[in-house]
Design a protein around this motif. Structure first.
Motif, PDB file in Angstrom:
ATOM      1  N   ILE A   1       1.398  -1.213   0.166  1.00  0.00           N
ATOM      2  CA  ILE A   1       1.150  -0.543  -1.109  1.00  0.00           C
ATOM      3  C   ILE A   1       0.414   0.762  -0.860  1.00  0.00           C
ATOM      4  CG2 ILE A   1       0.001  -0.738  -3.345  1.00  0.00           C
ATOM      5  CD1 ILE A   1       0.255  -3.815  -2.977  1.00  0.00           C
ATOM      6  N   ALA A   2       0.939   1.853  -1.419  1.00  0.00           N
ATOM      7  CA  ALA A   2       0.301   3.171  -1.322  1.00  0.00           C
ATOM      8  C   ALA A   2      -0.153   3.578  -2.713  1.00  0.00           C
ATOM      9  CB  ALA A   2       1.274   4.200  -0.751  1.00  0.00           C
TER      10      ALA A   2
ATOM     11  N   PRO B   1     -11.800 -10.385  -5.661  1.00  0.00           N
ATOM     12  CA  PRO B   1     -11.333 -11.732  -5.314  1.00  0.00           C
ATOM     13  C   PRO B   1      -9.938 -11.742  -4.701  1.00  0.00           C
ATOM     14  CG  PRO B   1     -11.038 -11.360  -7.649  1.00  0.00           C
ATOM     15  CD  PRO B   1     -11.694 -10.120  -7.117  1.00  0.00           C
ATOM     16  N   ILE B   2      -9.784 -11.058  -3.579  1.00  0.00           N
ATOM     17  CA  ILE B   2      -8.502 -11.032  -2.872  1.00  0.00           C
ATOM     18  C   ILE B   2      -8.755 -11.291  -1.392  1.00  0.00           C
ATOM     19  CG2 ILE B   2      -7.438  -9.434  -4.502  1.00  0.00           C
ATOM     20  CD1 ILE B   2      -7.997  -7.179  -2.588  1.00  0.00           C
TER      21      ILE B   2
ATOM     22  N   ILE C   1      -5.854  -2.649  -9.255  1.00  0.00           N
ATOM     23  CA  ILE C   1      -4.428  -2.856  -9.004  1.00  0.00           C
ATOM     24  C   ILE C   1      -4.209  -4.066  -8.110  1.00  0.00           C
ATOM     25  CG2 ILE C   1      -2.443  -1.889  -7.768  1.00  0.00           C
ATOM     26  CD1 ILE C   1      -3.431   0.886  -8.832  1.00  0.00           C
ATOM     27  N   LEU C   2      -4.947  -4.149  -7.010  1.00  0.00           N
ATOM     28  CA  LEU C   2      -4.761  -5.232  -6.057  1.00  0.00           C
ATOM     29  C   LEU C   2      -5.217  -6.573  -6.635  1.00  0.00           C
ATOM     30  CD1 LEU C   2      -5.984  -3.430  -2.806  1.00  0.00           C
ATOM     31  CD2 LEU C   2      -3.623  -3.777  -3.571  1.00  0.00           C
ATOM     32  N   THR C   3      -6.294  -6.544  -7.399  1.00  0.00           N
ATOM     33  CA  THR C   3      -6.790  -7.777  -8.012  1.00  0.00           C
ATOM     34  C   THR C   3      -5.775  -8.337  -9.001  1.00  0.00           C
ATOM     35  OG1 THR C   3      -9.087  -7.076  -7.750  1.00  0.00           O
ATOM     36  CG2 THR C   3      -8.637  -8.778  -9.393  1.00  0.00           C
ATOM     37  N   ARG C   4      -5.190  -7.478  -9.802  1.00  0.00           N
ATOM     38  CA  ARG C   4      -4.200  -7.942 -10.783  1.00  0.00           C
ATOM     39  C   ARG C   4      -2.961  -8.509 -10.097  1.00  0.00           C
ATOM     40  NH1 ARG C   4      -3.350  -3.537 -15.385  1.00  0.00           N
ATOM     41  NH2 ARG C   4      -1.924  -5.172 -16.098  1.00  0.00           N
ATOM     42  N   LEU C   5      -2.559  -7.924  -8.987  1.00  0.00           N
ATOM     43  CA  LEU C   5      -1.432  -8.483  -8.239  1.00  0.00           C
ATOM     44  C   LEU C   5      -1.757  -9.888  -7.730  1.00  0.00           C
ATOM     45  CD1 LEU C   5      -0.217  -5.456  -6.067  1.00  0.00           C
ATOM     46  CD2 LEU C   5       0.951  -6.450  -8.039  1.00  0.00           C
TER      47      LEU C   5
ATOM     48  N   VAL D   1       0.392  -5.663   1.770  1.00  0.00           N
ATOM     49  CA  VAL D   1      -0.786  -5.184   2.482  1.00  0.00           C
ATOM     50  C   VAL D   1      -1.271  -3.851   1.927  1.00  0.00           C
ATOM     51  CG1 VAL D   1      -0.045  -6.402   4.549  1.00  0.00           C
ATOM     52  CG2 VAL D   1       0.540  -3.990   4.282  1.00  0.00           C
ATOM     53  N   PHE D   2      -2.579  -3.667   2.024  1.00  0.00           N
ATOM     54  CA  PHE D   2      -3.200  -2.392   1.662  1.00  0.00           C
ATOM     55  C   PHE D   2      -4.318  -2.118   2.645  1.00  0.00           C
ATOM     56  CE2 PHE D   2      -6.558   0.105  -0.213  1.00  0.00           C
ATOM     57  CZ  PHE D   2      -5.852   1.212  -0.695  1.00  0.00           C
TER      58      PHE D   2
END
Length: 348
Positions: free
Chosen positions: A255-256, A232-233, A197-201, A185-186
């Motif tokens: 995630i921080a 796209p998340i 960062i979040l997209t790549r994860l 979660v973010f």
């Protein structure tokens, strides 16, 4: 700061305290209540509060949209004057013995003149470059509390009476649900580095879920951010702080992402405070937590992905970190601990 500092110990000089603060996520409530637990009678003035739909629409129509369209005019100056007049009115009505100002750069010089000889503390819980205060003002205003150790040292070198007080967690607002979602979660703003960062994860198959107006696909959020594009998340709308606390605990990990931020954000303490698994991008978190047992640190995308996979699959590892991080937070990193430090700085 002592790990054994008594929570809510009463000030030896309680009085009428006015907290002048931005409305930002309701953190003013945690600060005000911590001062009250120390014996102060606290009144709160939220100088930038836009509580009604009409107030929010007025701000959009008269300030934010014209600025977005680069229309001529000094709209922000007029809004600042309005906020200042309201803050001066609150000061005159409350007649406090002491004033704590959070951030405060939305107010013009008339407010500070109105304080006259009233003891005051200026509290900066965000980076200096996000404030409009001048060096001369900071040297003259009185004690300045800064959330970043590096900035505190810089301010002291400039001749400012500066004191390092980190951000904190409010256990009085914690309402754990006991749920586990299994997600990474973010919660926060959608800055470019965070989106990447979040997209790549997510592209690596990890169960990412982000909350915030910059991620939400709701038409209202797209309108208020003046943007239709979204990463796209999986995404949801903004949530109140109490719900954000719960989400941090419910996820497999939270995630921080600080990036170039100088100090540690509230999330640094909120995630472990709620019993969440924190994956944070700062080695200097070790000044607050034991890395590896209370929080986990990542330095690049691959390391974050590896930790994310472990959080999703290794429940025992996560549960041990949840327990240790929460225990440390409650012992050392609550608003009661921070307010005890701030309350020792009065010059009266």
């Amino acid at each position: 700061m002592s790990a054994t500092a008594p929570h809510g110990a009463r000030s030896d000089r309680p009085g009428r305290l006015l907290l002048v603060t931005p409305a930002f996520h309701g953190y003013w409530r945690s600060i005000a209540e911590a001062f009250e637990r120390r014996g102060h009678t606290v009144a709160v003035h939220r100088y930038d509060a836009y509580d009604t739909v009409g107030q929010k629409l007025r701000l959009k129509a008269t300030v934010e949209l014209p600025e977005r369209l680069h229309l001529p005019g000094e709209r922000r100056t007029a809004e600042r004057a309005r906020m200042t007049e309201a803050a001066i009115t609150a000061l005159r009505e409350q007649r406090p013995d002491r004033v704590v100002v959070i951030k405060g750069d939305g107010l013009d010089g008339r407010f500070w003149d109105a304080l006259e000889g009233t003891p005051r503390i200026l509290w900066l819980y965000d980076d200096l470059h996000r404030h409009d205060h001048t060096e001369d003002f900071l040297r003259e205003v009185g004690p300045v509390v800064d959330y970043a150790r590096s900035e505190t040292e810089l301010l002291r070198a400039m001749g400012v009476d500066a004191h390092f007080v980190p951000n904190a967690f409010d256990p009085h607002r914690a309402r754990p649900t006991g749920r586990r979602t299994g997600e990474l979660v973010f919660i926060g703003s959608g800055y470019a580095n965070r989106i990447e960062i979040l997209t790549r994860l997510a592209e690596q198959g990890l169960p990412v879920h982000a909350w915030g107006r910059d991620f939400s696909r709701h038409v209202v959020d797209r309108a208020r951010t003046f943007s239709w594009s979204r990463p796209p998340i999986r995404a949801s709308r903004e949530v109140p702080l109490e719900r954000a606390y719960q989400i941090h605990a419910e996820g497999a990990a939270a995630i921080a992402v600080h990036g170039l931020q100088n100090g540690h954000a509230m999330r640094t303490f909120e995630i472990p405070g709620m019993g969440g698994v924190q994956l944070v991008d700062r080695d200097d978190v070790d000044q607050f937590y034991d890395v590896g047992t209370e929080v986990a640190v990542w330095h690049d995308q691959d390391e974050l992905a590896e930790l994310g996979r472990r959080a999703v699959t290794d429940r025992a590892w996560g549960e041990a970190m949840r327990e240790a991080g929460r225990r440390r937070t409650l012992a050392e990193h609550t608003f009661d601990h921070r307010i005890q430090e701030v309350d020792s700085l009065w010059q009266d």
